[in-house]
Design an enzyme around this catalytic site. Structure first.
Site, PDB file in Angstrom:
ATOM      1  N   ASP A 191      -4.590  -3.274 -13.321  1.00 17.41           N
ATOM      2  CA  ASP A 191      -5.080  -2.298 -14.241  1.00 17.41           C
ATOM      3  C   ASP A 191      -6.015  -3.240 -15.233  1.00 17.41           C
ATOM      4  OD1 ASP A 191      -3.673   0.162 -13.643  1.00 17.41           O
ATOM      5  OD2 ASP A 191      -2.459  -0.152 -15.371  1.00 17.41           O
ATOM      6  N   ASN A 199      -1.438  -8.325 -10.605  1.00 18.62           N
ATOM      7  CA  ASN A 199      -2.604  -7.786 -10.714  1.00 18.62           C
ATOM      8  C   ASN A 199      -1.714  -6.102 -11.093  1.00 18.62           C
ATOM      9  OD1 ASN A 199      -3.015  -5.030  -7.640  1.00 18.62           O
ATOM     10  ND2 ASN A 199      -4.502  -5.423  -9.010  1.00 18.62           N
ATOM     11  N   CYS A 213       0.804  -1.280   0.077  1.00 14.80           N
ATOM     12  CA  CYS A 213       0.000   0.151   0.082  1.00 14.80           C
ATOM     13  C   CYS A 213       1.092   1.265  -0.226  1.00 14.80           C
ATOM     14  CB  CYS A 213      -0.542  -0.294   1.611  1.00 14.80           C
ATOM     15  SG  CYS A 213      -2.130   1.328   1.219  1.00 14.80           S
TER      16      CYS A 213
HETATM   17  C1  LIG Z   1      -9.689   2.704  -3.656  1.00 15.41           C
HETATM   18  C2  LIG Z   1      -8.643   1.398  -3.291  1.00 15.41           C
HETATM   19  C3  LIG Z   1      -7.833   1.000  -2.384  1.00 15.41           C
HETATM   20  C4  LIG Z   1      -7.468  -0.079  -2.104  1.00 15.41           C
HETATM   21  N1  LIG Z   1      -6.585  -0.635  -0.884  1.00 15.41           N
HETATM   22  C5  LIG Z   1      -6.252  -1.673  -0.575  1.00 15.41           C
HETATM   23  C6  LIG Z   1      -6.333  -2.064   0.570  1.00 15.41           C
HETATM   24  O1  LIG Z   1      -6.565  -2.058   1.893  1.00 15.41           O
HETATM   25  N2  LIG Z   1      -5.624  -3.146   0.763  1.00 15.41           N
HETATM   26  C7  LIG Z   1      -3.556  -3.255  -0.334  1.00 15.41           C
HETATM   27  O2  LIG Z   1      -2.945  -4.776  -0.045  1.00 15.41           O
HETATM   28  N3  LIG Z   1      -4.308  -2.810  -1.573  1.00 15.41           N
HETATM   29  C8  LIG Z   1      -5.011  -1.816  -1.667  1.00 15.41           C
HETATM   30  N4  LIG Z   1      -4.937  -1.502  -2.433  1.00 15.41           N
HETATM   31  C9  LIG Z   1      -4.628  -1.835  -3.631  1.00 15.41           C
HETATM   32  C10 LIG Z   1      -5.375  -2.347  -4.917  1.00 15.41           C
HETATM   33  O3  LIG Z   1      -5.539  -3.821  -4.438  1.00 15.41           O
HETATM   34  C11 LIG Z   1      -4.982  -3.004  -6.528  1.00 15.41           C
HETATM   35  O4  LIG Z   1      -3.024  -3.399  -5.811  1.00 15.41           O
HETATM   36  C12 LIG Z   1      -4.584  -1.581  -7.201  1.00 15.41           C
HETATM   37  O5  LIG Z   1      -5.178  -0.942  -7.427  1.00 15.41           O
HETATM   38  C13 LIG Z   1      -3.881  -2.163  -8.767  1.00 15.41           C
HETATM   39  O6  LIG Z   1      -4.852  -3.089  -9.145  1.00 15.41           O
HETATM   40  P1  LIG Z   1      -6.227  -2.525 -10.084  1.00 15.41           P
HETATM   41  O7  LIG Z   1      -5.720  -1.899 -11.104  1.00 15.41           O
HETATM   42  O8  LIG Z   1      -7.001  -3.896 -10.220  1.00 15.41           O
HETATM   43  O9  LIG Z   1      -7.253  -1.166  -9.311  1.00 15.41           O
HETATM   44  C14 LIG Z   1      -6.160  -0.568  -3.342  1.00 15.41           C
HETATM   45  C15 LIG Z   1      -6.823   0.411  -4.493  1.00 15.41           C
HETATM   46  C16 LIG Z   1      -7.981   1.237  -4.468  1.00 15.41           C
HETATM   47  C17 LIG Z   1      -7.811   2.029  -5.725  1.00 15.41           C
END
Ligand SMILES: Cc1cc2nc3c(=O)[nH]c(=O)nc-3n(C[C@H](O)[C@H](O)[C@H](O)COP(=O)(O)O)c2cc1C
Length: 323
Positions: free
Chosen positions: A213, A211, A111
Protein backbone atom coordinates in the site's frame (compact mmCIF):
# COMPACT_ATOMS: atom_id res chain seq x y z
CA UNK A 1 4.74 11.82 17.23
CA UNK A 2 6.11 14.42 14.81
CA UNK A 3 7.42 12.91 11.60
CA UNK A 4 10.43 14.27 9.84
CA UNK A 5 11.94 13.02 6.65
CA UNK A 6 15.60 12.59 5.97
CA UNK A 7 16.69 14.49 2.86
CA UNK A 8 17.96 11.19 1.47
CA UNK A 9 17.52 7.62 2.56
CA UNK A 10 20.12 5.02 3.38
CA UNK A 11 21.50 2.56 0.87
CA UNK A 12 20.40 -1.05 1.04
CA UNK A 13 22.78 -3.97 1.42
CA UNK A 14 21.83 -7.57 0.68
CA UNK A 15 24.64 -10.10 1.12
CA UNK A 16 27.60 -8.53 -0.71
CA UNK A 17 25.42 -6.32 -2.94
CA UNK A 18 24.86 -2.62 -2.31
CA UNK A 19 21.90 -0.82 -3.82
CA UNK A 20 21.75 2.91 -4.45
CA UNK A 21 18.27 3.16 -2.94
CA UNK A 22 16.28 1.01 -0.49
CA UNK A 23 13.15 1.47 -2.62
CA UNK A 24 12.51 -1.56 -4.80
CA UNK A 25 10.05 -2.31 -7.59
CA UNK A 26 7.90 -5.25 -6.44
CA UNK A 27 7.26 -8.19 -8.77
CA UNK A 28 4.01 -7.57 -10.64
CA UNK A 29 2.84 -10.19 -13.14
CA UNK A 30 1.83 -8.45 -16.34
CA UNK A 31 3.79 -5.29 -15.53
CA UNK A 32 7.39 -5.66 -14.35
CA UNK A 33 8.81 -6.44 -17.77
CA UNK A 34 12.17 -5.10 -18.96
CA UNK A 35 10.81 -1.73 -20.21
CA UNK A 36 9.06 -0.92 -16.94
CA UNK A 37 11.95 -2.15 -14.80
CA UNK A 38 14.33 0.00 -16.80
CA UNK A 39 12.10 3.04 -16.39
CA UNK A 40 11.84 2.50 -12.63
CA UNK A 41 15.62 2.12 -12.36
CA UNK A 42 16.04 5.39 -14.26
CA UNK A 43 13.78 7.04 -11.69
CA UNK A 44 15.94 5.68 -8.87
CA UNK A 45 14.64 2.25 -7.81
CA UNK A 46 17.47 0.40 -6.01
CA UNK A 47 16.60 -2.72 -7.97
CA UNK A 48 13.55 -4.24 -9.65
CA UNK A 49 12.03 -7.69 -9.45
CA UNK A 50 10.77 -9.46 -12.58
CA UNK A 51 7.32 -10.91 -12.97
CA UNK A 52 7.01 -14.33 -11.35
CA UNK A 53 8.59 -17.01 -13.50
CA UNK A 54 7.25 -20.56 -13.45
CA UNK A 55 9.82 -23.22 -12.54
CA UNK A 56 8.06 -25.59 -14.95
CA UNK A 57 8.20 -23.03 -17.75
CA UNK A 58 11.95 -22.78 -17.17
CA UNK A 59 12.59 -26.49 -16.93
CA UNK A 60 10.68 -27.06 -20.19
CA UNK A 61 12.42 -24.00 -21.63
CA UNK A 62 9.11 -22.64 -22.86
CA UNK A 63 9.75 -19.73 -25.24
CA UNK A 64 7.22 -17.49 -23.44
CA UNK A 65 9.01 -18.07 -20.14
CA UNK A 66 12.49 -17.54 -21.57
CA UNK A 67 11.35 -14.29 -23.22
CA UNK A 68 10.56 -12.92 -19.74
CA UNK A 69 14.23 -13.23 -18.79
CA UNK A 70 15.55 -10.62 -21.18
CA UNK A 71 17.68 -8.06 -19.38
CA UNK A 72 20.22 -5.41 -20.34
CA UNK A 73 23.20 -3.94 -18.51
CA UNK A 74 21.46 -0.63 -17.82
CA UNK A 75 18.78 -2.20 -15.62
CA UNK A 76 21.29 -4.06 -13.42
CA UNK A 77 21.02 -5.08 -10.64
CA UNK A 78 17.91 -7.13 -11.32
CA UNK A 79 16.18 -9.89 -9.39
CA UNK A 80 14.27 -12.68 -11.16
CA UNK A 81 11.41 -14.21 -9.22
CA UNK A 82 10.74 -17.95 -9.31
CA UNK A 83 7.57 -19.70 -8.29
CA UNK A 84 6.85 -23.36 -7.78
CA UNK A 85 6.27 -25.94 -5.08
CA UNK A 86 8.55 -28.88 -5.91
CA UNK A 87 12.04 -28.56 -4.41
CA UNK A 88 13.82 -30.56 -7.13
CA UNK A 89 12.15 -28.66 -9.96
CA UNK A 90 12.84 -25.35 -8.26
CA UNK A 91 16.49 -26.39 -7.96
CA UNK A 92 16.71 -27.27 -11.64
CA UNK A 93 14.87 -24.07 -12.59
CA UNK A 94 17.24 -21.98 -10.48
CA UNK A 95 20.22 -23.49 -12.30
CA UNK A 96 18.64 -22.63 -15.66
CA UNK A 97 17.86 -19.13 -14.38
CA UNK A 98 21.58 -18.64 -13.74
CA UNK A 99 22.19 -18.87 -17.50
CA UNK A 100 20.44 -15.49 -17.64
CA UNK A 101 22.82 -14.04 -15.01
CA UNK A 102 20.39 -12.47 -12.51
CA UNK A 103 21.99 -10.46 -9.70
CA UNK A 104 19.56 -12.08 -7.25
CA UNK A 105 16.80 -14.67 -7.25
CA UNK A 106 13.58 -14.16 -5.32
CA UNK A 107 11.27 -17.01 -4.34
CA UNK A 108 7.56 -16.26 -4.39
CA UNK A 109 5.97 -17.48 -1.14
CA UNK A 110 3.28 -14.82 -0.98
CA UNK A 111 1.14 -14.91 -4.12
CA UNK A 112 -2.54 -15.52 -3.20
CA UNK A 113 -3.78 -16.11 -6.76
CA UNK A 114 -5.65 -19.44 -7.06
CA UNK A 115 -3.81 -20.54 -10.19
CA UNK A 116 -0.59 -20.45 -8.12
CA UNK A 117 -1.77 -21.60 -4.66
CA UNK A 118 -3.80 -24.58 -5.90
CA UNK A 119 -0.51 -26.12 -7.02
CA UNK A 120 0.93 -25.52 -3.54
CA UNK A 121 3.09 -22.55 -4.61
CA UNK A 122 3.04 -18.86 -3.58
CA UNK A 123 1.28 -18.11 -0.29
CA UNK A 124 0.29 -21.77 0.11
CA UNK A 125 3.93 -22.49 1.02
CA UNK A 126 3.43 -20.51 4.25
CA UNK A 127 1.26 -23.38 5.44
CA UNK A 128 4.01 -25.89 4.57
CA UNK A 129 7.14 -24.51 6.24
CA UNK A 130 9.09 -27.78 5.90
CA UNK A 131 8.47 -27.88 2.16
CA UNK A 132 9.28 -24.16 1.92
CA UNK A 133 12.52 -24.76 3.80
CA UNK A 134 13.50 -27.53 1.42
CA UNK A 135 12.82 -25.24 -1.59
CA UNK A 136 14.88 -22.40 -0.14
CA UNK A 137 17.81 -24.71 0.69
CA UNK A 138 17.79 -26.32 -2.76
CA UNK A 139 17.67 -22.98 -4.57
CA UNK A 140 20.34 -21.41 -2.34
CA UNK A 141 22.65 -24.38 -2.93
CA UNK A 142 22.05 -24.35 -6.68
CA UNK A 143 23.13 -20.76 -7.32
CA UNK A 144 25.91 -18.33 -6.47
CA UNK A 145 23.80 -15.19 -6.14
CA UNK A 146 21.79 -14.03 -3.10
CA UNK A 147 18.38 -15.66 -2.78
CA UNK A 148 15.56 -13.64 -1.23
CA UNK A 149 12.11 -14.81 -0.19
CA UNK A 150 8.86 -12.86 -0.49
CA UNK A 151 6.21 -13.80 2.05
CA UNK A 152 2.92 -12.65 3.62
CA UNK A 153 1.81 -12.57 7.26
CA UNK A 154 0.48 -16.11 7.15
CA UNK A 155 -2.63 -17.99 6.04
CA UNK A 156 -5.17 -15.82 7.85
CA UNK A 157 -5.49 -13.63 10.96
CA UNK A 158 -5.73 -16.74 13.19
CA UNK A 159 -2.63 -18.34 11.69
CA UNK A 160 -0.03 -15.60 11.45
CA UNK A 161 3.41 -17.21 11.27
CA UNK A 162 5.50 -14.59 9.48
CA UNK A 163 8.19 -14.33 12.17
CA UNK A 164 8.81 -18.09 12.54
CA UNK A 165 8.60 -18.54 8.78
CA UNK A 166 11.08 -15.72 8.10
CA UNK A 167 13.45 -17.11 10.75
CA UNK A 168 13.25 -20.48 9.01
CA UNK A 169 14.05 -18.72 5.69
CA UNK A 170 17.08 -17.02 7.24
CA UNK A 171 18.34 -20.33 8.68
CA UNK A 172 17.80 -21.98 5.28
CA UNK A 173 20.09 -19.43 3.65
CA UNK A 174 17.86 -16.56 2.47
CA UNK A 175 19.77 -13.30 2.10
CA UNK A 176 16.73 -11.07 2.75
CA UNK A 177 13.00 -11.39 3.33
CA UNK A 178 10.36 -9.15 1.78
CA UNK A 179 6.99 -9.15 3.52
CA UNK A 180 3.65 -8.02 2.11
CA UNK A 181 1.98 -7.26 5.42
CA UNK A 182 -1.35 -8.92 4.62
CA UNK A 183 -2.50 -12.49 5.12
CA UNK A 184 -3.13 -14.92 2.27
CA UNK A 185 -6.87 -14.79 3.13
CA UNK A 186 -6.88 -11.01 2.75
CA UNK A 187 -5.71 -11.13 -0.86
CA UNK A 188 -5.45 -7.45 -1.65
CA UNK A 189 -8.32 -6.33 0.60
CA UNK A 190 -8.31 -4.64 4.00
CA UNK A 191 -5.23 -2.90 5.24
CA UNK A 192 -1.66 -3.97 5.89
CA UNK A 193 -0.51 -4.60 9.44
CA UNK A 194 2.81 -2.85 9.73
CA UNK A 195 3.63 -4.11 13.23
CA UNK A 196 4.71 -7.44 11.73
CA UNK A 197 7.29 -5.72 9.54
CA UNK A 198 8.77 -4.25 12.74
CA UNK A 199 8.61 -7.67 14.44
CA UNK A 200 10.47 -9.27 11.56
CA UNK A 201 13.14 -6.60 11.74
CA UNK A 202 13.70 -7.36 15.43
CA UNK A 203 13.71 -11.13 14.89
CA UNK A 204 16.02 -11.41 11.85
CA UNK A 205 19.67 -10.70 11.18
CA UNK A 206 19.18 -10.42 7.40
CA UNK A 207 17.57 -7.35 5.75
CA UNK A 208 13.81 -6.99 5.97
CA UNK A 209 11.91 -5.34 3.13
CA UNK A 210 8.45 -3.99 3.93
CA UNK A 211 5.67 -4.06 1.36
CA UNK A 212 2.06 -3.04 0.98
CA UNK A 213 0.00 0.00 0.00
CA UNK A 214 2.86 2.47 -0.45
CA UNK A 215 1.72 5.24 -2.78
CA UNK A 216 4.38 7.92 -2.36
CA UNK A 217 8.09 8.33 -1.79
CA UNK A 218 7.34 9.90 1.59
CA UNK A 219 5.13 7.00 2.65
CA UNK A 220 8.01 4.63 1.87
CA UNK A 221 10.34 6.67 4.06
CA UNK A 222 7.69 6.66 6.76
CA UNK A 223 7.42 2.85 6.63
CA UNK A 224 11.19 2.61 7.08
CA UNK A 225 11.14 5.00 10.03
CA UNK A 226 8.16 3.41 11.74
CA UNK A 227 9.18 -0.23 11.33
CA UNK A 228 12.98 0.00 11.07
CA UNK A 229 12.85 -2.08 7.88
CA UNK A 230 15.87 -1.93 5.56
CA UNK A 231 13.98 -1.41 2.34
CA UNK A 232 10.50 -0.93 0.92
CA UNK A 233 9.00 -2.70 -2.06
CA UNK A 234 6.51 -0.72 -4.10
CA UNK A 235 4.07 -2.45 -6.45
CA UNK A 236 0.80 -0.86 -7.51
CA UNK A 237 1.98 2.56 -6.39
CA UNK A 238 4.57 2.50 -9.17
CA UNK A 239 2.12 1.64 -11.97
CA UNK A 240 1.76 4.71 -14.15
CA UNK A 241 3.95 6.48 -11.59
CA UNK A 242 7.56 5.25 -11.89
CA UNK A 243 8.68 8.60 -10.47
CA UNK A 244 7.63 7.27 -7.03
CA UNK A 245 11.25 6.07 -6.70
CA UNK A 246 12.59 9.61 -7.04
CA UNK A 247 12.71 12.07 -4.17
CA UNK A 248 11.88 14.91 -6.57
CA UNK A 249 8.40 16.45 -6.74
CA UNK A 250 6.14 14.15 -8.83
CA UNK A 251 4.88 15.40 -12.22
CA UNK A 252 1.95 17.71 -11.59
CA UNK A 253 0.72 18.65 -15.06
CA UNK A 254 -0.86 16.59 -17.79
CA UNK A 255 2.05 17.59 -20.06
CA UNK A 256 4.61 16.18 -17.61
CA UNK A 257 2.62 12.99 -17.11
CA UNK A 258 2.22 12.55 -20.89
CA UNK A 259 5.96 13.07 -21.35
CA UNK A 260 6.68 10.21 -18.97
CA UNK A 261 4.03 7.99 -20.56
CA UNK A 262 5.76 8.64 -23.89
CA UNK A 263 9.11 7.58 -22.38
CA UNK A 264 7.46 4.35 -21.26
CA UNK A 265 5.95 3.84 -24.71
CA UNK A 266 9.40 4.33 -26.28
CA UNK A 267 10.81 1.57 -24.07
CA UNK A 268 7.88 -0.77 -24.75
CA UNK A 269 8.51 -0.31 -28.47
CA UNK A 270 12.26 -0.74 -28.09
CA UNK A 271 12.19 -4.00 -26.14
CA UNK A 272 8.88 -5.74 -26.92
CA UNK A 273 6.95 -6.58 -30.08
CA UNK A 274 4.63 -3.79 -28.94
CA UNK A 275 2.52 -3.58 -32.11
CA UNK A 276 1.47 -7.21 -31.52
CA UNK A 277 0.73 -6.47 -27.85
CA UNK A 278 -1.57 -3.51 -28.23
CA UNK A 279 -3.88 -4.44 -25.34
CA UNK A 280 -0.89 -4.89 -23.04
CA UNK A 281 0.59 -1.54 -24.08
CA UNK A 282 -2.73 0.28 -23.61
CA UNK A 283 -3.10 -1.17 -20.12
CA UNK A 284 0.35 0.08 -19.13
CA UNK A 285 -0.06 3.52 -20.69
CA UNK A 286 -3.59 4.13 -19.36
CA UNK A 287 -2.21 3.69 -15.84
CA UNK A 288 -0.58 7.12 -16.14
CA UNK A 289 -3.98 8.79 -16.39
CA UNK A 290 -5.89 6.74 -13.82
CA UNK A 291 -7.38 9.05 -11.23
CA UNK A 292 -5.98 12.13 -12.98
CA UNK A 293 -8.64 14.84 -13.06
CA UNK A 294 -10.25 15.28 -16.49
CA UNK A 295 -8.50 12.29 -18.08
CA UNK A 296 -11.29 9.73 -18.41
CA UNK A 297 -11.82 10.81 -22.04
CA UNK A 298 -8.11 10.41 -22.82
CA UNK A 299 -8.11 6.93 -21.24
CA UNK A 300 -11.07 5.98 -23.41
CA UNK A 301 -9.28 7.29 -26.50
CA UNK A 302 -6.18 5.27 -25.67
CA UNK A 303 -8.25 2.14 -25.10
CA UNK A 304 -9.99 2.48 -28.46
CA UNK A 305 -6.78 3.25 -30.39
CA UNK A 306 -5.99 0.70 -33.10
CA UNK A 307 -2.29 1.38 -33.51
CA UNK A 308 0.73 2.42 -31.49
CA UNK A 309 1.04 5.50 -33.67
CA UNK A 310 -2.41 6.65 -32.56
CA UNK A 311 -1.46 6.19 -28.90
CA UNK A 312 1.74 8.14 -29.49
CA UNK A 313 -0.20 10.93 -31.21
CA UNK A 314 -2.69 11.16 -28.34
CA UNK A 315 0.12 11.46 -25.81
CA UNK A 316 2.03 13.97 -27.93
CA UNK A 317 -1.11 16.10 -28.35
CA UNK A 318 -1.56 16.22 -24.59
CA UNK A 319 2.06 17.09 -24.11
CA UNK A 320 1.75 20.01 -26.54
CA UNK A 321 -1.68 21.24 -25.38
CA UNK A 322 -0.90 21.36 -21.71
CA UNK A 323 2.51 23.00 -21.76
C1 LIG B 1 -1.14 -7.09 -10.83
C2 LIG B 1 -0.30 -7.68 -9.73
C3 LIG B 1 0.63 -8.65 -10.02
C4 LIG B 1 1.42 -9.19 -9.01
N1 LIG B 1 2.36 -10.12 -9.32
C5 LIG B 1 3.17 -10.62 -8.36
C6 LIG B 1 4.21 -11.54 -8.68
O1 LIG B 1 4.42 -11.90 -9.84
N2 LIG B 1 4.96 -12.02 -7.65
C7 LIG B 1 4.78 -11.63 -6.34
O2 LIG B 1 5.49 -12.08 -5.45
N3 LIG B 1 3.82 -10.74 -6.04
C8 LIG B 1 3.04 -10.23 -7.00
N4 LIG B 1 2.11 -9.28 -6.69
C9 LIG B 1 2.09 -8.73 -5.32
C10 LIG B 1 2.98 -7.48 -5.25
O3 LIG B 1 4.33 -7.77 -5.50
C11 LIG B 1 2.86 -6.78 -3.88
O4 LIG B 1 3.28 -7.66 -2.89
C12 LIG B 1 1.44 -6.34 -3.57
O5 LIG B 1 0.82 -5.75 -4.70
C13 LIG B 1 1.42 -5.34 -2.39
O6 LIG B 1 2.22 -4.25 -2.68
P1 LIG B 1 1.63 -2.86 -3.24
O7 LIG B 1 0.50 -2.45 -2.33
O8 LIG B 1 2.79 -1.92 -3.23
O9 LIG B 1 1.11 -3.15 -4.63
C14 LIG B 1 1.28 -8.75 -7.67
C15 LIG B 1 0.32 -7.78 -7.37
C16 LIG B 1 -0.45 -7.24 -8.38
C17 LIG B 1 -1.46 -6.17 -8.02
Amino acid sequence: MPLFFFPFIAMLHIASLTFSSPLILAPLAGYTDLPFRLLCRRFGAGYCVSEMISCHGLVYRQPNTLRMLRSIAEERPVSFQLFGAEPDIMEEAAKILMEFTPDMIDINMGCPVKKVTKKGAGAALMTEPKLAESIIKKVVNAVNVPVTVKIRLGKDKQQINAVEFAQMAEMAGAAAVAIHARTWAQGFTGSIDQQYIAQLKTALNIPVIGNGDITSHQAAQQMMQETGCDGVMIGRGALGAPWIFSNKTPPATLAEISKNALLHLDLLEEFLPAEKMLGYVKNQICRYFKGVYGCSFLRKEIFTANTLITIRQLLAANLAQNK
